[in-house]
Design an enzyme around this catalytic site. Sequence first.
Site, PDB file in Angstrom:
ATOM      1  N   ASP A 156       0.816  -1.202   0.000  1.00  0.00           N
ATOM      2  CA  ASP A 156       0.000   0.000   0.000  1.00  0.00           C
ATOM      3  C   ASP A 156       0.859   1.266   0.000  1.00  0.00           C
ATOM      4  O   ASP A 156       1.985   1.271   0.520  1.00  0.00           O
ATOM      5  CB  ASP A 156      -0.874   0.049   1.257  1.00  0.00           C
ATOM      6  CG  ASP A 156      -2.059  -0.879   1.191  1.00  0.00           C
ATOM      7  OD1 ASP A 156      -2.138  -1.686   0.250  1.00  0.00           O
ATOM      8  OD2 ASP A 156      -2.905  -0.807   2.104  1.00  0.00           O
ATOM      9  N   HIS A 176      -5.886   3.050  -3.869  1.00  0.00           N
ATOM     10  CA  HIS A 176      -5.821   3.270  -2.422  1.00  0.00           C
ATOM     11  C   HIS A 176      -6.206   4.707  -2.067  1.00  0.00           C
ATOM     12  O   HIS A 176      -5.726   5.250  -1.075  1.00  0.00           O
ATOM     13  CB  HIS A 176      -4.408   2.941  -1.916  1.00  0.00           C
ATOM     14  CG  HIS A 176      -4.335   2.733  -0.428  1.00  0.00           C
ATOM     15  ND1 HIS A 176      -5.270   2.022   0.283  1.00  0.00           N
ATOM     16  CD2 HIS A 176      -3.408   3.146   0.490  1.00  0.00           C
ATOM     17  CE1 HIS A 176      -4.930   1.993   1.559  1.00  0.00           C
ATOM     18  NE2 HIS A 176      -3.816   2.682   1.715  1.00  0.00           N
ATOM     19  N   HIS A 181      -5.768   9.270   1.123  1.00  0.00           N
ATOM     20  CA  HIS A 181      -5.754   8.314   2.229  1.00  0.00           C
ATOM     21  C   HIS A 181      -6.665   8.727   3.385  1.00  0.00           C
ATOM     22  O   HIS A 181      -6.411   8.399   4.545  1.00  0.00           O
ATOM     23  CB  HIS A 181      -4.316   8.102   2.740  1.00  0.00           C
ATOM     24  CG  HIS A 181      -4.141   6.792   3.464  1.00  0.00           C
ATOM     25  ND1 HIS A 181      -4.178   6.690   4.840  1.00  0.00           N
ATOM     26  CD2 HIS A 181      -3.926   5.534   3.017  1.00  0.00           C
ATOM     27  CE1 HIS A 181      -3.981   5.430   5.197  1.00  0.00           C
ATOM     28  NE2 HIS A 181      -3.831   4.705   4.106  1.00  0.00           N
ATOM     29  N   HIS A 214       3.844  -1.975   3.323  1.00  0.00           N
ATOM     30  CA  HIS A 214       3.913  -0.621   2.763  1.00  0.00           C
ATOM     31  C   HIS A 214       5.329  -0.397   2.247  1.00  0.00           C
ATOM     32  O   HIS A 214       6.271  -0.326   3.038  1.00  0.00           O
ATOM     33  CB  HIS A 214       3.588   0.426   3.828  1.00  0.00           C
ATOM     34  CG  HIS A 214       2.237   0.289   4.436  1.00  0.00           C
ATOM     35  ND1 HIS A 214       1.964  -0.634   5.424  1.00  0.00           N
ATOM     36  CD2 HIS A 214       1.074   0.956   4.199  1.00  0.00           C
ATOM     37  CE1 HIS A 214       0.692  -0.516   5.776  1.00  0.00           C
ATOM     38  NE2 HIS A 214       0.129   0.436   5.050  1.00  0.00           N
TER      39      HIS A 214
END
Length: 259
Positions: free
Chosen positions: A70, A121, A125, A215
Amino acid sequence: MPVNARIRRSRTLFAVGTAVAAVLAVAVNLALTVTTYDHTSPRAARDKASGSVGGNVDCRKAKCVALTFDGGPSLTTPRLLDILKQEDLHVTFFVQGKGHIAKYPEILRRMSDEGHEIGNHTWTHKRLTDLGVADARRELTRTQDAVEKVTGTRPVLMRPPEGRTNREVSEICRDLGLAQVLWSVTAKDYETTDSALITKRVLDQTRRDGIILLHDLHKGTVPAVPGIIRALKQRGYTIVTVSQLLAPAKPQPGMAYRP
């Protein structure tokens, strides 16, 4: 009734009332946490589907696990792409718009050109469940448009920030042709730079048909990846993308997939 007896009775009624209130509070909390969106596991979706699997991996037979990242693309991503290329692996990247796609479009293009799966994504965020419908839709559509502009393809997968989703988010995703992808393994690599700890957390949690969340923008993550890959292979896992994990099922817009 004597004074002492009245006091004892009052205390008993208070205790009973407190216990009932506690039970009701638990019931309310449980009611609030009931899932309000459609969801299934990758294995259940796969087992209900019929047909053949494209490519050379069939997760109905192989011991598969999906590896996902991500928050990119970022300056650490090219090193990760080098590692994946050397290992001849493809993973799923859930990319972010502001500060990432907008800043490093050439890295996103490389992800796509090298055969990795690109998911959405959001743009900034933000928790989609905290936003109004119009703002939540904008978070996703801006990223859809940006990915398509760079790669020529619109994502069919998305990962909600912090895994927060609900019926409204699911309906937006259904409209936009996006399936939601949650996870079963998290190294919490956003809170540590210790690559050995990240590796241990991943390996401790990984099971067949799981989805690993990492990540690539955090300092300790990319250095941990070679060891994670090596250990997973030693344990008999085949590392795949999310869509490969689901096959022969196809990701269904609005559906949330969680192992």
